[in-house]
Design an enzyme around this catalytic site. Structure first.
Site, PDB file in Angstrom:
ATOM      1  N   GLN A 115      32.046  23.981  36.547  1.00 56.76           N
ATOM      2  CA  GLN A 115      32.624  24.280  35.235  1.00 56.76           C
ATOM      3  C   GLN A 115      32.128  23.310  34.161  1.00 56.76           C
ATOM      4  O   GLN A 115      31.974  23.690  32.998  1.00 56.76           O
ATOM      5  CB  GLN A 115      34.154  24.230  35.342  1.00 56.76           C
ATOM      6  CG  GLN A 115      34.884  24.963  34.227  1.00 56.76           C
ATOM      7  CD  GLN A 115      35.005  26.462  34.475  1.00 56.76           C
ATOM      8  OE1 GLN A 115      35.324  26.883  35.574  1.00 56.76           O
ATOM      9  NE2 GLN A 115      34.756  27.259  33.467  1.00 56.76           N
ATOM     10  N   ASN A 173      38.827  41.352  38.430  1.00 59.40           N
ATOM     11  CA  ASN A 173      38.617  41.305  36.977  1.00 59.40           C
ATOM     12  C   ASN A 173      37.131  41.292  36.606  1.00 59.40           C
ATOM     13  O   ASN A 173      36.681  42.086  35.768  1.00 59.40           O
ATOM     14  CB  ASN A 173      39.332  40.074  36.404  1.00 59.40           C
ATOM     15  CG  ASN A 173      39.012  39.875  34.938  1.00 59.40           C
ATOM     16  OD1 ASN A 173      38.152  39.065  34.596  1.00 59.40           O
ATOM     17  ND2 ASN A 173      39.653  40.622  34.071  1.00 59.40           N
ATOM     18  N   ASP A 223      41.632  32.796  37.414  1.00 57.74           N
ATOM     19  CA  ASP A 223      40.486  32.877  38.330  1.00 57.74           C
ATOM     20  C   ASP A 223      40.962  33.825  39.439  1.00 57.74           C
ATOM     21  O   ASP A 223      41.881  34.630  39.198  1.00 57.74           O
ATOM     22  CB  ASP A 223      40.099  31.479  38.866  1.00 57.74           C
ATOM     23  CG  ASP A 223      38.734  31.459  39.555  1.00 57.74           C
ATOM     24  OD1 ASP A 223      37.710  31.385  38.863  1.00 57.74           O
ATOM     25  OD2 ASP A 223      38.683  31.550  40.797  1.00 57.74           O
ATOM     26  N   LYS A 272      39.392  22.420  36.957  1.00 61.84           N
ATOM     27  CA  LYS A 272      39.754  23.611  37.727  1.00 61.84           C
ATOM     28  C   LYS A 272      41.004  23.293  38.518  1.00 61.84           C
ATOM     29  O   LYS A 272      41.280  22.125  38.808  1.00 61.84           O
ATOM     30  CB  LYS A 272      38.618  23.964  38.706  1.00 61.84           C
ATOM     31  CG  LYS A 272      38.662  25.391  39.181  1.00 61.84           C
ATOM     32  CD  LYS A 272      37.931  26.302  38.221  1.00 61.84           C
ATOM     33  CE  LYS A 272      38.092  27.760  38.586  1.00 61.84           C
ATOM     34  NZ  LYS A 272      37.205  28.616  37.780  1.00 61.84           N
ATOM     35  N   SER A 280      37.617  32.315  26.342  1.00 61.34           N
ATOM     36  CA  SER A 280      38.806  31.454  26.364  1.00 61.34           C
ATOM     37  C   SER A 280      38.751  30.470  25.203  1.00 61.34           C
ATOM     38  O   SER A 280      39.759  30.203  24.547  1.00 61.34           O
ATOM     39  CB  SER A 280      38.885  30.671  27.679  1.00 61.34           C
ATOM     40  OG  SER A 280      39.424  31.462  28.711  1.00 61.34           O
ATOM     41  N   LYS A 286      38.791  22.228  30.772  1.00 61.74           N
ATOM     42  CA  LYS A 286      38.956  23.674  30.640  1.00 61.74           C
ATOM     43  C   LYS A 286      38.440  24.340  31.888  1.00 61.74           C
ATOM     44  O   LYS A 286      37.330  24.048  32.345  1.00 61.74           O
ATOM     45  CB  LYS A 286      38.156  24.171  29.410  1.00 61.74           C
ATOM     46  CG  LYS A 286      38.332  25.668  29.157  1.00 61.74           C
ATOM     47  CD  LYS A 286      39.582  25.955  28.372  1.00 61.74           C
ATOM     48  CE  LYS A 286      40.024  27.404  28.452  1.00 61.74           C
ATOM     49  NZ  LYS A 286      40.834  27.715  29.678  1.00 61.74           N
TER      50      LYS A 286
HETATM   51  P1  NDP Z   1      40.109  38.655  41.171  1.00 61.75           P
HETATM   52  O1  NDP Z   1      41.207  38.015  41.920  1.00 61.75           O
HETATM   53  O2  NDP Z   1      40.425  39.536  40.023  1.00 61.75           O
HETATM   54  O3  NDP Z   1      39.175  39.482  42.151  1.00 61.75           O
HETATM   55  C1  NDP Z   1      38.534  38.891  43.229  1.00 61.75           C
HETATM   56  C2  NDP Z   1      37.745  39.935  43.984  1.00 61.75           C
HETATM   57  O4  NDP Z   1      36.919  39.310  44.940  1.00 61.75           O
HETATM   58  C3  NDP Z   1      38.629  40.892  44.761  1.00 61.75           C
HETATM   59  O5  NDP Z   1      38.011  42.131  44.882  1.00 61.75           O
HETATM   60  C4  NDP Z   1      38.735  40.196  46.111  1.00 61.75           C
HETATM   61  O6  NDP Z   1      39.058  41.065  47.180  1.00 61.75           O
HETATM   62  C5  NDP Z   1      37.358  39.642  46.269  1.00 61.75           C
HETATM   63  N1  NDP Z   1      37.429  38.417  47.105  1.00 61.75           N
HETATM   64  C6  NDP Z   1      38.059  37.258  46.776  1.00 61.75           C
HETATM   65  N2  NDP Z   1      37.970  36.365  47.776  1.00 61.75           N
HETATM   66  C7  NDP Z   1      37.286  36.964  48.744  1.00 61.75           C
HETATM   67  C8  NDP Z   1      36.865  36.553  50.030  1.00 61.75           C
HETATM   68  N3  NDP Z   1      37.144  35.316  50.533  1.00 61.75           N
HETATM   69  N4  NDP Z   1      36.145  37.450  50.762  1.00 61.75           N
HETATM   70  C9  NDP Z   1      35.851  38.672  50.260  1.00 61.75           C
HETATM   71  N5  NDP Z   1      36.238  39.130  49.052  1.00 61.75           N
HETATM   72  C10 NDP Z   1      36.931  38.286  48.312  1.00 61.75           C
HETATM   73  O7  NDP Z   1      39.168  37.446  40.699  1.00 61.75           O
HETATM   74  P2  NDP Z   1      38.070  37.407  39.546  1.00 61.75           P
HETATM   75  O8  NDP Z   1      37.421  38.728  39.402  1.00 61.75           O
HETATM   76  O9  NDP Z   1      38.672  36.753  38.373  1.00 61.75           O
HETATM   77  O10 NDP Z   1      37.034  36.362  40.162  1.00 61.75           O
HETATM   78  C11 NDP Z   1      35.906  36.755  40.932  1.00 61.75           C
HETATM   79  C12 NDP Z   1      34.860  35.646  40.917  1.00 61.75           C
HETATM   80  O11 NDP Z   1      34.454  35.418  39.566  1.00 61.75           O
HETATM   81  C13 NDP Z   1      35.325  34.288  41.433  1.00 61.75           C
HETATM   82  O12 NDP Z   1      34.227  33.653  42.044  1.00 61.75           O
HETATM   83  C14 NDP Z   1      35.690  33.530  40.156  1.00 61.75           C
HETATM   84  O13 NDP Z   1      35.631  32.157  40.334  1.00 61.75           O
HETATM   85  C15 NDP Z   1      34.594  34.041  39.236  1.00 61.75           C
HETATM   86  N6  NDP Z   1      34.852  33.925  37.797  1.00 61.75           N
HETATM   87  C16 NDP Z   1      35.969  34.447  37.222  1.00 61.75           C
HETATM   88  C17 NDP Z   1      36.158  34.370  35.864  1.00 61.75           C
HETATM   89  C18 NDP Z   1      37.314  34.981  35.185  1.00 61.75           C
HETATM   90  O14 NDP Z   1      37.363  34.922  33.953  1.00 61.75           O
HETATM   91  N7  NDP Z   1      38.242  35.601  35.883  1.00 61.75           N
HETATM   92  C19 NDP Z   1      35.185  33.662  35.005  1.00 61.75           C
HETATM   93  C20 NDP Z   1      34.000  33.219  35.699  1.00 61.75           C
HETATM   94  C21 NDP Z   1      33.869  33.345  37.049  1.00 61.75           C
HETATM   95  P3  NDP Z   1      40.540  41.009  47.810  1.00 61.75           P
HETATM   96  O15 NDP Z   1      41.430  41.656  46.790  1.00 61.75           O
HETATM   97  O16 NDP Z   1      40.429  41.792  49.070  1.00 61.75           O
HETATM   98  O17 NDP Z   1      40.849  39.558  48.037  1.00 61.75           O
HETATM   99  O1  2IT Z   2      35.182  30.222  36.438  1.00 58.84           O
HETATM  100  C1  2IT Z   2      35.530  30.386  35.245  1.00 58.84           C
HETATM  101  O2  2IT Z   2      34.764  30.119  34.312  1.00 58.84           O
HETATM  102  C2  2IT Z   2      36.870  30.913  34.980  1.00 58.84           C
HETATM  103  N1  2IT Z   2      37.591  31.216  35.921  1.00 58.84           N
HETATM  104  C3  2IT Z   2      37.352  31.045  33.568  1.00 58.84           C
HETATM  105  C4  2IT Z   2      37.866  29.729  33.047  1.00 58.84           C
HETATM  106  C5  2IT Z   2      38.532  29.775  31.698  1.00 58.84           C
HETATM  107  O3  2IT Z   2      39.024  28.710  31.318  1.00 58.84           O
HETATM  108  O4  2IT Z   2      38.586  30.811  31.035  1.00 58.84           O
END
Ligand code: NDP
Ligand code: 2IT
Length: 453
Positions: free
Chosen positions: A114, A244, A169, A129, A385, A93
């Site tokens: 993860q 997100n 992600d 992943k 999830s 997952k």
């Molecule tokens: P999104 O794609 O929704 O948003 C990512 C954000 O981070 C954007 O604002 C983006 O800016 C910025 N960003 C991404 N890469 C870079 C970079 N190399 N340098 C600077 N800014 C960057 O992703 P999420 O919000 O889903 O994910 C954000 C983090 O949270 C990640 O580390 C992800 O692994 C982690 N995460 C996500 C989960 C989920 O459920 N979605 C669960 C647990 C952890 P820009 O638009 O300019 O690229």
């Molecule tokens: O980093 C994370 O935990 C996620 N991007 C969410 C993974 C999931 O299966 O919901």
């Protein structure tokens, strides 16, 4: 940086040798190894069974070609990955990341984290992943759909509700999951809702999954703050990113009375001294797929936009109480940590995966700043999830309030697990130690129980 015990150092050296050019994976492994020496000393059966060596070797790694056609009719090629890391506790997952920087090493570091995160949730999910170096930015819906269809045309054979269950992600949200699910359904001729999570509400998705990571992060931070009789009320907060996770961390922190003054994207930083306007920001980011610069332009004089700036330097201008890094790995370095500490930060909770460099994480530990590592603090997303999988399996759908209550309970449970374990190992309040040892122990025990897997 703390030294590793000789026996653990040998295993770490082997991980580096066997996985060359994957520095993020080395970093994630080392961070866990720094905590695990003490467990191995207490429980030699883990070393005898080479559990640590086995944990560092993914059960399966899939790399594939993803050909697709852009709007001009040109053939484009990307690389797809899925690392099925560990299935001791349940089906693999973990999310899919679409970003031009994605390599096998990125996916391995995320998959490794993860495993422990999923164990900490207490739910029956293993760790995996995936992703691609595809860049969804600037692509049309049609291009994104064709890419997702091609990606799934290879990946589907490795998935299944009892086998491997991807989600979103970076760069993968409801739109992408919808296209991926549609292609899976078409190829397999099965409406197998539980094969992907983060689906839209009309196609088997769960209420609260969109909000879950950000809300869960703030719940976890709230639990940490409560140990020092503190709360979010009237605290000044910095949130990096504006995707997100960042958006819903901002929303929940504001609901709890915090003053969230800034957020960012990879182009720049937006600073609203009087507090961010969540609904405008959400609308621009989610509905218009815009940038924080667009938000600042629409906010007028309430907002300052700083192209190319480092968000954390705001701590030098105004006292910041709480930092929530929610963008990407290694986005907060030792220098940033020092700045935050010198200016009185009391808590840092990681919404992103591994956003703090090792130097930053050690600095927070030394300064006794409350520090919630990603594998504990951002586990609300994957936990919800798993709640989506439960609803799919029982062909049911739960209310928003019921699902949010379950999420809040899970985050409290993770906090207790981390806090109790850190206390048991003589370092109360060290959430890194608590998360690593608690997650590791659950996975290691399951592996031992199943023989040589
Ligand atoms: P999104 O794609 O929704 O948003 C990512 C954000 O981070 C954007 O604002 C983006 O800016 C910025 N960003 C991404 N890469 C870079 C970079 N190399 N340098 C600077 N800014 C960057 O992703 P999420 O919000 O889903 O994910 C954000 C983090 O949270 C990640 O580390 C992800 O692994 C982690 N995460 C996500 C989960 C989920 O459920 N979605 C669960 C647990 C952890 P820009 O638009 O300019 O690229
Ligand atoms: O980093 C994370 O935990 C996620 N991007 C969410 C993974 C999931 O299966 O919901």
């Amino acid at each position: 940086m703390p030294e590793l015990e000789p026996r653990i150092q040998k295993i770490y050296d082997q991980v580096v040798r066997r996985n060359i050019s994957e520095p993020e994976f080395h970093q994630a492994a080392r961070e866990v190894f720094e905590s695990i020496g003490r467990v191995i000393a207490k429980k030699p059966e883990y070393a005898e069974a080479s559990i640590l060596e086995r944990l560092c070797e993914p059960e399966r790694q899939i790399i594939f070609r993803v050909p697709w056609v852009d709007d001009k009719g040109r053939v484009r090629i990307n690389r797809g990955f899925r690392v099925e890391f560990n299935s001791a506790l349940g089906p693999y997952k973990g999310g899919l990341r679409f970003h031009p920087t994605v390599t096998l090493g990125t996916v391995k570091f995320l998959g490794f984290e993860q495993i422990f995160k999923n164990a900490l949730t207490g739910m029956p999910i293993g760790g995996g992943k995936g992703g691609s170096d595809f860049d969804p930015k600037g692509k049309s819906d049609g291009e994104v759909m064709r890419f997702c269809q091609s990606f799934m045309t290879e990946l589907y054979r490795h998935l299944g509700e009892y086998t491997d269950v991807p989600a979103g992600d970076i760069g993968v949200g409801g739109r992408e999951i919808g296209y991926l699910f549609g292609q899976y359904k078409r190829i397999t001729n099965r409406y197998e809702s539980g094969v992907l999570t983060g689906k839209g509400l009309g196609i088997g998705g769960s209420l609260v999954r969109t909000e879950a990571t950000g809300y869960g992060l703030v719940y976890f931070a709230q639990e940490m703050l409560a140990t020092r009789r503190e709360s979010f009320a009237d605290k000044k907060v910095l949130v990096s990113g504006s995707g997100n996770v960042a958006l819903y961390a901002i929303k929940k922190a504001q609901e709890l009375g915090a003053d969230v003054v800034a957020c960012s994207d990879s182009s720049g930083v937006v600073y609203d001294a009087g507090g961010l306007d969540f609904e405008l920001l959400r609308h621009i980011k989610e509905d218009e797929r815009g940038r924080v610069a667009d938000y600042a332009a629409r906010r007028g004089s309430a907002s300052v936009y700083r192209a190319g700036d480092n968000l954390w330097t705001i701590a030098a201008e105004t006292k910041i109480d709480i930092a929530l890094p929610c963008a990407t790995q290694n986005e907060l370095n030792g220098h940033d940590a020092k700045l935050l500490i010198e200016n009185g930060v009391i808590a840092v909770a990681e919404g992103a995966n591994m956003p703090s460099t090792p130097e930053a994480a050690h600095a927070f530990d030394e300064a006794k700043v409350l520090f919630g590592p990603g594998k504990a603090a951002n586990a609300g997303g994957v936990a919800t999830s798993a709640l989506e999988m439960q609803q799919n399996a029982s062909r049911d759908s739960w209310s928003f309030d019921y699902t949010e209550d379950r999420l809040a309970d899970i985050m409290r449970g993770i906090h207790v697990r981390c806090a109790d374990t850190s206390e048991q190992y003589g370092e109360p309040g060290n959430y890194v130690l608590g998360a690593n040892i608690s997650g590791f122990t659950q996975v290691a025990n399951a592996m031992l129980a199943m023989g040589l897997i």
